[in-house]
Write an enzyme that holds these catalytic residues in place. Structure first.
Site, mmCIF file in Angstrom:
data_model
loop_
_atom_site.group_PDB
_atom_site.id
_atom_site.type_symbol
_atom_site.label_atom_id
_atom_site.label_comp_id
_atom_site.label_asym_id
_atom_site.label_seq_id
_atom_site.Cartn_x
_atom_site.Cartn_y
_atom_site.Cartn_z
ATOM 1 N N ASP A 147 0.827 -1.208 0.000
ATOM 2 C CA ASP A 147 0.000 0.000 0.000
ATOM 3 C C ASP A 147 0.864 1.262 0.000
ATOM 4 O O ASP A 147 1.981 1.259 0.509
ATOM 5 C CB ASP A 147 -0.910 -0.018 1.237
ATOM 6 C CG ASP A 147 -2.030 0.998 1.123
ATOM 7 O OD1 ASP A 147 -2.435 1.323 -0.010
ATOM 8 O OD2 ASP A 147 -2.500 1.475 2.168
ATOM 9 N N HIS B 182 2.211 3.832 -8.939
ATOM 10 C CA HIS B 182 2.034 2.408 -9.250
ATOM 11 C C HIS B 182 3.224 1.885 -10.048
ATOM 12 O O HIS B 182 3.722 0.788 -9.816
ATOM 13 C CB HIS B 182 0.739 2.183 -10.032
ATOM 14 C CG HIS B 182 -0.491 2.459 -9.221
ATOM 15 N ND1 HIS B 182 -0.706 1.903 -7.994
ATOM 16 C CD2 HIS B 182 -1.581 3.263 -9.452
ATOM 17 C CE1 HIS B 182 -1.868 2.324 -7.498
ATOM 18 N NE2 HIS B 182 -2.408 3.159 -8.362
ATOM 19 N N LEU C 150 10.191 -20.838 -5.884
ATOM 20 C CA LEU C 150 9.357 -19.859 -5.186
ATOM 21 C C LEU C 150 7.974 -19.844 -5.826
ATOM 22 O O LEU C 150 7.864 -19.834 -7.056
ATOM 23 C CB LEU C 150 9.981 -18.456 -5.300
ATOM 24 C CG LEU C 150 9.087 -17.268 -4.928
ATOM 25 C CD1 LEU C 150 8.764 -17.270 -3.433
ATOM 26 C CD2 LEU C 150 9.760 -15.941 -5.297
HETATM 27 C C1 IPE Z 1 -5.365 -2.671 -0.157
HETATM 28 O O1 IPE Z 1 -5.067 -1.344 -0.308
HETATM 29 C C2 IPE Z 1 -5.382 -3.329 -1.495
HETATM 30 C C3 IPE Z 1 -4.071 -3.474 -2.151
HETATM 31 C C4 IPE Z 1 -2.913 -3.172 -1.654
HETATM 32 C C5 IPE Z 1 -4.123 -4.052 -3.453
HETATM 33 P P1 IPE Z 1 -6.208 -0.232 -0.414
HETATM 34 O O2 IPE Z 1 -5.518 1.054 -0.576
HETATM 35 O O3 IPE Z 1 -7.187 -0.608 -1.444
HETATM 36 O O4 IPE Z 1 -6.904 -0.332 1.006
HETATM 37 P P2 IPE Z 1 -7.880 0.700 1.716
HETATM 38 O O5 IPE Z 1 -9.002 0.949 0.787
HETATM 39 O O6 IPE Z 1 -7.094 1.926 1.987
HETATM 40 O O7 IPE Z 1 -8.271 0.011 2.980
HETATM 41 C C1 IPE Z 2 -1.771 0.140 -3.285
HETATM 42 O O1 IPE Z 2 -1.502 1.477 -3.348
HETATM 43 C C2 IPE Z 2 -1.878 -0.475 -4.643
HETATM 44 C C3 IPE Z 2 -3.255 -0.754 -5.068
HETATM 45 C C4 IPE Z 2 -4.320 -0.720 -4.340
HETATM 46 C C5 IPE Z 2 -3.414 -1.126 -6.449
HETATM 47 P P1 IPE Z 2 -2.669 2.548 -3.332
HETATM 48 O O2 IPE Z 2 -3.032 2.845 -4.729
HETATM 49 O O3 IPE Z 2 -3.765 2.120 -2.453
HETATM 50 O O4 IPE Z 2 -1.918 3.785 -2.706
HETATM 51 P P2 IPE Z 2 -2.519 4.811 -1.673
HETATM 52 O O5 IPE Z 2 -2.927 4.019 -0.468
HETATM 53 O O6 IPE Z 2 -3.666 5.472 -2.336
HETATM 54 O O7 IPE Z 2 -1.385 5.724 -1.390
HETATM 55 MG MG MG Z 3 -4.164 2.408 -0.461
#
Ligand code: IPE
Ligand code: IPE
Ligand code: MG
Length: 224
Positions: A12, A29, A122
């Site tokens: 995240d 990303h 892995l």
């Molecule tokens: C969790 O992250 C999903 C992934 C890392 C793919 P999110 O950014 O979607 O989670 P919330 O919505 O903040 O809980």
């Molecule tokens: C996690 O990073 C990756 C995905 C959910 C695809 P986020 O896109 O949730 O990044 P933040 O949390 O908004 O910074």
């Molecule tokens: Mg996020």
């Protein structure tokens, strides 16, 4: 020293990293993908046989269409460029989650799984369109349909993660201390680590530090 068979990661913080550095969530990303490659290498170096990466949740469909499209393109490019190499390195790729993406991506995912299915150094479980509650509900429905008993073992046997040991370690980066519907059943006894770093800033050293900490934890599993 605890053995380490399986690390699961909620990657995240990409979006916030992107906004902070480039004013674009999508660039975050893109940067996060470099961390994925680094962490795969570190996982191999440390002889950890299972790595599960949360890449797209069942709730992430609520994001703007343009971000979702970018994420899928990124994944497509990554697989096209890297799957041969992953295969050469004896890495097995398994998708956990429901494969209902654009046709081209679905095909590529299936092809990548098929190509690498006999590899054993892995196993990378890529959680895509993954939601833990949905996974559990589907498992119970299948058991019901087949007139099987609802037991812990039978439920585990119907999850995407059947045949995979439960994660020993769960890591969530990105300064957020929640589980976001990830592996709720499987992490009942995992050691959980939260990192304040955004995923693109997470380093091999950060990973090693967590592994070393984990190795020394006294895991009770209910005993004393
Ligand atoms: C969790 O992250 C999903 C992934 C890392 C793919 P999110 O950014 O979607 O989670 P919330 O919505 O903040 O809980
Ligand atoms: C996690 O990073 C990756 C995905 C959910 C695809 P986020 O896109 O949730 O990044 P933040 O949390 O908004 O910074
Ligand atoms: Mg996020």
């Amino acid at each position: 020293m605890n053995p380490l068979n399986h690390v699961a990661i909620i990657m995240d913080g990409n979006g916030r990293w992107g906004l902070k550095h480039t004013n674009s969530r999508n660039k975050g990303h893109r940067a996060g993908l470099n961390t994925v490659e680094k962490i795969i290498k570190t996982t191999i170096k440390n002889q950890i046989p299972y790595l599960t990466l949360f890449a797209f949740s069942t709730e992430n469909w609520k994001r703007p269409r343009s971000e979702i499209k970018y994420l899928f393109k990124l994944l497509e490019k990554f697989l096209k460029n890297k799957i041969t190499n992953l295969n050469k390195n004896d890495i097995k790729l398994k998708i956990i989650g429901e494969k209902n993406f654009p046709l081209k991506l679905n095909k590529l995912l299936k092809k990548s799984e098929l190509l690498t299915k006999n590899n054993s150094k892995l196993q990378i479980n890529l959680a895509l369109n993954y939601g833990s509650k949905k996974e559990i509900v589907n498992a119970i429905r299948t058991l019901n349909k087949n007139n099987k008993k609802i037991t812990e073992r039978n439920i585990s046997g119907e999850l995407y993660t059947k045949h995979i040991p439960d994660p020993d370690v769960l890591i969530r980066t990105g300064k957020t201390n929640r589980l976001s519907n990830f592996l709720l059943w499987q992490i009942s006894y995992s050691e959980i680590f939260f990192s304040n770093k955004f995923w693109p800033d997470f380093t091999e050293a950060d990973f090693i530090k967590i592994i070393n900490k984990y190795r020394k934890i006294k895991r009770n599993f209910g005993e004393i």
